[in-house]
Design a protein around this motif. Sequence first.
Motif, short mmCIF file in Angstrom:
data_model
loop_
_atom_site.label_atom_id
_atom_site.label_comp_id
_atom_site.label_asym_id
_atom_site.label_seq_id
_atom_site.Cartn_x
_atom_site.Cartn_y
_atom_site.Cartn_z
N CYS A 215 0.83 -1.21 0.00
CA CYS A 215 0.00 0.00 0.00
C CYS A 215 0.86 1.25 0.00
O CYS A 215 0.56 2.23 -0.70
CB CYS A 215 -0.93 0.00 1.21
SG CYS A 215 -2.27 -1.20 1.15
N ALA A 216 1.94 1.24 0.77
CA ALA A 216 2.84 2.39 0.80
C ALA A 216 3.45 2.63 -0.58
O ALA A 216 3.56 3.78 -1.03
CB ALA A 216 3.95 2.17 1.84
N ASP A 217 3.84 1.56 -1.25
CA ASP A 217 4.38 1.69 -2.61
C ASP A 217 3.33 2.27 -3.56
O ASP A 217 3.64 3.12 -4.40
CB ASP A 217 4.85 0.33 -3.13
CG ASP A 217 6.08 -0.18 -2.42
OD1 ASP A 217 6.78 0.62 -1.76
OD2 ASP A 217 6.35 -1.40 -2.51
N ALA A 218 2.08 1.80 -3.41
CA ALA A 218 1.01 2.26 -4.29
C ALA A 218 0.73 3.75 -4.07
O ALA A 218 0.55 4.51 -5.04
CB ALA A 218 -0.26 1.44 -4.04
N VAL A 219 0.70 4.18 -2.82
CA VAL A 219 0.48 5.60 -2.54
C VAL A 219 1.65 6.44 -3.07
O VAL A 219 1.45 7.55 -3.58
CB VAL A 219 0.27 5.83 -1.03
CG1 VAL A 219 0.22 7.32 -0.70
CG2 VAL A 219 -1.02 5.15 -0.57
N GLY A 220 2.85 5.90 -2.98
CA GLY A 220 4.00 6.61 -3.54
C GLY A 220 3.87 6.82 -5.04
O GLY A 220 4.20 7.89 -5.56
N LEU A 221 3.36 5.82 -5.73
CA LEU A 221 3.15 5.96 -7.18
C LEU A 221 2.06 6.98 -7.47
O LEU A 221 2.13 7.71 -8.47
CB LEU A 221 2.81 4.60 -7.78
CG LEU A 221 3.98 3.61 -7.83
CD1 LEU A 221 3.50 2.21 -8.19
CD2 LEU A 221 5.02 4.08 -8.84
N LEU A 222 1.06 7.06 -6.59
CA LEU A 222 0.04 8.10 -6.75
C LEU A 222 0.68 9.48 -6.66
O LEU A 222 0.40 10.38 -7.45
CB LEU A 222 -1.03 7.98 -5.66
CG LEU A 222 -2.19 7.02 -5.83
CD1 LEU A 222 -3.19 7.21 -4.70
CD2 LEU A 222 -2.87 7.19 -7.18
N ALA A 223 1.50 9.65 -5.66
CA ALA A 223 2.15 10.95 -5.47
C ALA A 223 3.00 11.32 -6.68
O ALA A 223 3.05 12.49 -7.09
CB ALA A 223 3.01 10.93 -4.21
N ALA A 224 3.67 10.31 -7.27
CA ALA A 224 4.53 10.58 -8.42
C ALA A 224 3.75 11.05 -9.64
O ALA A 224 4.32 11.67 -10.54
CB ALA A 224 5.33 9.32 -8.77
N SER A 225 2.45 10.78 -9.67
CA SER A 225 1.62 11.20 -10.80
C SER A 225 1.29 12.69 -10.75
O SER A 225 0.72 13.23 -11.69
CB SER A 225 0.32 10.39 -10.86
OG SER A 225 -0.56 10.76 -9.81
N ARG A 226 1.59 13.35 -9.64
CA ARG A 226 1.37 14.79 -9.46
C ARG A 226 -0.06 15.22 -9.78
O ARG A 226 -0.30 16.08 -10.65
CB ARG A 226 2.36 15.60 -10.31
CG ARG A 226 3.81 15.32 -9.96
CD ARG A 226 4.76 16.18 -10.79
NE ARG A 226 6.15 15.92 -10.45
CZ ARG A 226 6.80 16.49 -9.45
NH1 ARG A 226 6.18 17.36 -8.68
NH2 ARG A 226 8.07 16.20 -9.22
N PRO A 227 -1.03 14.64 -9.09
CA PRO A 227 -2.42 15.01 -9.38
C PRO A 227 -2.77 16.39 -8.83
O PRO A 227 -2.12 16.90 -7.91
CB PRO A 227 -3.22 13.92 -8.64
CG PRO A 227 -2.34 13.56 -7.48
CD PRO A 227 -0.93 13.65 -8.00
N ASP A 228 -3.81 16.98 -9.40
CA ASP A 228 -4.36 18.23 -8.86
C ASP A 228 -5.37 17.95 -7.76
O ASP A 228 -5.66 18.83 -6.95
CB ASP A 228 -5.07 19.03 -9.97
CG ASP A 228 -4.13 19.38 -11.12
OD1 ASP A 228 -2.97 19.74 -10.84
OD2 ASP A 228 -4.56 19.30 -12.29
N LEU A 229 -5.91 16.74 -7.74
CA LEU A 229 -6.92 16.35 -6.76
C LEU A 229 -6.81 14.85 -6.52
O LEU A 229 -6.69 14.08 -7.48
CB LEU A 229 -8.33 16.68 -7.27
CG LEU A 229 -9.51 16.16 -6.45
CD1 LEU A 229 -9.58 16.85 -5.09
CD2 LEU A 229 -10.82 16.35 -7.21
#
Length: 239
Positions: free
Chosen positions: A33-47
């Motif tokens: 899960c930590a790895d998955a959230v890290g990949l989310l952060a790397a996508s640089r979302p606006d929301l």
Amino acid sequence: MLVAAAVCPCPPLLVPAVASGAAPELAAAREACADAVGLLAASRPDLLVVVGPADQAARGPHPQGTPGSFAAFGVDLRVRLGAAPADTEGGERELPPSLAVGAWLLERFGWSDTPVEGLGVGEPLEAERCAEAGRGLGSRTERVALLVMGDGSACRTLKAPGYLDERAADFDAGVARALGAADTRALLELDAELAYELKAAGRASWQVLAGAAEGADLAGRLLYEDAPYGVGYFVAVWS
């Protein structure tokens, strides 16, 4: 448009303080899960929108700053969905357990910059309405990310919450394939009645994801799949 998604299980036992002595049993899931959230952060979302199952009282949107608690599980631990807005202490309602686990994952990662909201979805919601909700999320801004919380069947073993059901393994295998391949069609075709009978709490959340991902051309990757308590748990990323 949806630029990334992470799919995580949502048992409160994922939080070590709740699991207590059993915490090591979900260590691999926790790290995935930590790895998955890290990949989310790397996508640089606006929301970022956290989507998860909720009972009737907690369905619908939860604004940034909404608080959550694990007091119902015997632990004095509070979380908050993103940074609290300066002029409010959050929404009137508390987060449902699934979104509280999502908020805990974000706090554990140190998520702070991107605005975070929540959406509680109910088991009765049919596939097309789930997809419609997902399309709405995907159109919110140019770069939307989802943290999708949900569990598979709860009938994998004799000691599972729903006892043993011979259909559970095949159901979970299909979910794992769909999540790993970012197969939106397969997710939307999940049998809602069968999911209900197997106590699969993630069905509606995954179908919201499928709607949000329509036309986004994302690739999927399965990071974790297991059923340590007779419940199917999956961690996947779409990007």
